[in-house]
Motif scaffolding. Structure first.
Motif, PDB file in Angstrom:
ATOM      1  N   TRP A  36      55.270  46.703  35.966  1.00 43.83           N
ATOM      2  CA  TRP A  36      54.419  45.531  36.163  1.00 43.83           C
ATOM      3  C   TRP A  36      54.720  44.877  37.507  1.00 43.83           C
ATOM      4  O   TRP A  36      53.819  44.496  38.235  1.00 43.83           O
ATOM      5  N   ASN A  39      53.241  46.642  40.271  1.00 48.62           N
ATOM      6  CA  ASN A  39      51.808  46.822  40.064  1.00 48.62           C
ATOM      7  C   ASN A  39      51.414  48.275  39.822  1.00 48.62           C
ATOM      8  O   ASN A  39      50.278  48.672  40.069  1.00 48.62           O
ATOM      9  N   GLN A  42      49.785  47.399  34.388  1.00 46.27           N
ATOM     10  CA  GLN A  42      49.482  45.992  34.121  1.00 46.27           C
ATOM     11  C   GLN A  42      49.735  45.680  32.653  1.00 46.27           C
ATOM     12  O   GLN A  42      49.405  46.486  31.781  1.00 46.27           O
ATOM     13  N   PRO A  43      50.321  44.519  32.389  1.00 46.54           N
ATOM     14  CA  PRO A  43      50.524  44.131  30.991  1.00 46.54           C
ATOM     15  C   PRO A  43      49.196  43.743  30.341  1.00 46.54           C
ATOM     16  O   PRO A  43      48.215  43.445  31.034  1.00 46.54           O
TER      17      PRO A  43
END
Length: 73
Positions: A36, A39, A42-43
């Motif tokens: 995360w 990048n 993504q969560p």
């Protein structure tokens, strides 16, 4: 093209917190949190909300809306 959609790494730095600390707070593997922060992944929205809560920031502070692709009308 790489898009830096989230600002999790920036917010962690501003709060003086680590990836490991965040992984413990949200119950996720440290490798996932690392993805995360770079990048590479993504969560989920729910997880982003949890992150905002534990960092005591607004959800909008964690997202770079300008990095999203334009939507054609």
């Amino acid at each position: 093209m790489e898009r830096k959609i989230n600002r999790i790494k920036v917010m962690l730095a501003e709060k003086g917190k680590t990836n490991k600390w965040l992984s413990e707070q949200v119950g996720k593997d440290p490798a996932t949190v690392s993805k995360w922060c770079t990048n590479m992944a993504q969560p989920t929205l729910e997880t982003m909300m949890q992150i905002a809560k534990v960092l005591e920031v607004d959800l909008n502070d964690l997202v770079r809306f300008e990095a999203l692709p334009d939507i054609e009308k």
